[in-house]
Design a protein around this motif. Structure first.
Motif, short mmCIF file in Angstrom:
data_model
loop_
_atom_site.label_atom_id
_atom_site.label_comp_id
_atom_site.label_asym_id
_atom_site.label_seq_id
_atom_site.Cartn_x
_atom_site.Cartn_y
_atom_site.Cartn_z
N TYR A 36 46.51 30.75 35.06
CA TYR A 36 45.51 32.14 35.37
C TYR A 36 45.21 32.28 36.42
O TYR A 36 44.28 31.47 37.05
N GLN A 38 42.10 35.12 38.19
CA GLN A 38 40.49 35.80 37.76
C GLN A 38 40.22 36.34 39.49
O GLN A 38 39.83 36.00 40.39
N GLY A 41 34.92 40.09 38.98
CA GLY A 41 34.21 40.69 37.57
C GLY A 41 35.07 41.22 37.12
O GLY A 41 34.72 42.52 36.17
N LYS A 42 36.50 40.57 36.21
CA LYS A 42 37.64 40.09 35.33
C LYS A 42 37.78 39.58 34.99
O LYS A 42 36.99 38.07 34.98
N GLY A 43 37.97 39.70 33.29
CA GLY A 43 39.14 38.26 32.83
C GLY A 43 40.06 37.39 33.40
O GLY A 43 40.88 38.09 34.29
N PRO A 44 40.19 36.75 33.03
CA PRO A 44 41.09 35.86 34.10
C PRO A 44 42.83 36.57 33.11
O PRO A 44 43.16 36.83 32.13
N PHE A 46 46.91 35.99 32.04
CA PHE A 46 48.00 35.02 32.16
C PHE A 46 49.10 35.05 33.47
O PHE A 46 49.47 35.49 33.85
N LEU A 87 42.96 29.44 37.97
CA LEU A 87 42.08 28.21 36.54
C LEU A 87 43.48 27.33 36.21
O LEU A 87 44.89 28.24 35.81
N LYS A 103 37.49 24.56 36.47
CA LYS A 103 36.77 24.95 36.92
C LYS A 103 37.04 25.94 37.76
O LYS A 103 36.33 26.82 38.46
#
Lengths: 111, 115
Positions: A36, A38, A41-44, A46, A87, A103
Motif C-alpha cells: 500500500y 499512504q 493525512g490520507k488512508g493507505p 492499494f 506499507l 510500520k
C-alpha cells in the motif's frame, strides 16, 4: 505470530535515483502479501497483491517481487510525486485472518 | 463509485470521555475492518465485522468496541478515553468472501486527539 518488518524506516532519494524497499515476513502459510501507499493525512491506497514466491507485479515506476521470506518494492527513476509511506502487509492462509502490517518505509524523492 | 467514508475526520476529546466513529463501506462490500495507526506502532488491527458479526478481534482492551448494521455501515466506540488512545483510526472495507486474499480499501481516517 505473524510478523512484518520493513526496512529502511526512511529513505531519501534524488529524482531518478532507483532503489528498493524491503519487507521481511514470517507467517504460518501465506495467502497474500500486499503493498500500500499512504500519503500524509490520507488512508493507505492499494498497490499490489502477491500470492506466491517468484511472482512479480508492475505499475508505472513500481515493481513488486516476492520470495518465501521477503518482498521488495523496486522504484525505478522515482519522481517527487512518488514521495509517500509505503506499507507492506501479509495475510495468513488460515480462515479469515486480518492483514498484519509493517510500520512502513517513508520515502522522500528530492527534485 | 464512492469510496469508504469515515466521520468525523477530526475530533478532540478529554480523558475519561467516550467517542463514536462511523464508517460507510463501498457499496456491495460486506466486511469492515478497523485499524489504529500511531507513529510508534504503525497500523494495529482492532476488529473486523462481516454481515453484522464480529469475525476477528485484535489485542485491544474492552474499552474498544464496534458494531455493524444491516446496511454494512459500521461504528466503533472507545470508552473512558486515555491519552494513549490519540491516533488515526482507519476503517477499511472489502468484499470479505471466504478463502480469498482480502484487498482492503481504506477510508481517510478519523484523527482522534485526547487531551
Amino acid at each position: 505470530e505473524d510478523q512484518v518488518t520493513q526496512s529502511p524506516e526512511a529513505l531519501r532519494l534524488q529524482e531518478g535515483e532507483s532503489s528498493s524497499l524491503n519487507c521481511s515476513y514470517t507467517v504460518s502459510g501465506l495467502r497474500g502479501l500486499f503493498w500500500y501507499r499512504q500519503d500524509p493525512g490520507k488512508g493507505p491506497e492499494f498497490l499490489f497483491t502477491l500470492y506466491s514466491a517468484g511472482e512479480e507485479k508492475e505499475k508505472e515506476r513500481l515493481k513488486a517481487t516476492l520470495t518465501k521470506k521477503e518482498s521488495f518494492l523496486h522504484i525505478t527513476a522515482p519522481k517527487p510525486e512518488d514521495s509517500a509511506t509505503y506499507l507492506c502487509a501479509v495475510q495468513a492462509n488460515s480462515g479469515n485472518t486480518p492483514l498484519v502490517f509493517g510500520k512502513g518505509t517513508r520515502l522522500s524523492v528530492i527534485a | 463509485k464512492a469510496g469508504v467514508t469515515q466521520t468525523p475526520r477530526y475530533l478532540i476529546k478529554t480523558r475519561g470521555q467516550q467517542v463514536t466513529l462511523s464508517c460507510s463501506p463501498i457499496s456491495g462490500h460486506r466486511s469492515v475492518s478497523w485499524y489504529q495507526q500511531t507513529p510508534g506502532q504503525g497500523l494495529q488491527f482492532l476488529f473486523e465485522y462481516f454481515s453484522e458479526t464480529q469475525r476477528n478481534k485484535g489485542n485491544f482492551p474492552g474499552r474498544f468496541s464496534g458494531r455493524q448494521f444491516s446496511n454494512s455501515r459500521s461504528e466503533m466506540n472507545v470508552s473512558t478515553l486515555e491519552l494513549g488512545d490519540s491516533a488515526l483510526y482507519l476503517c477499511a472495507s472489502s468484499k470479505g468472501g471466504a478463502g480469498g486474499a482480502n484487498v482492503l480499501t481504506f477510508g481517510a481516517g478519523s484523527r482522534l486527539t485526547v487531551l
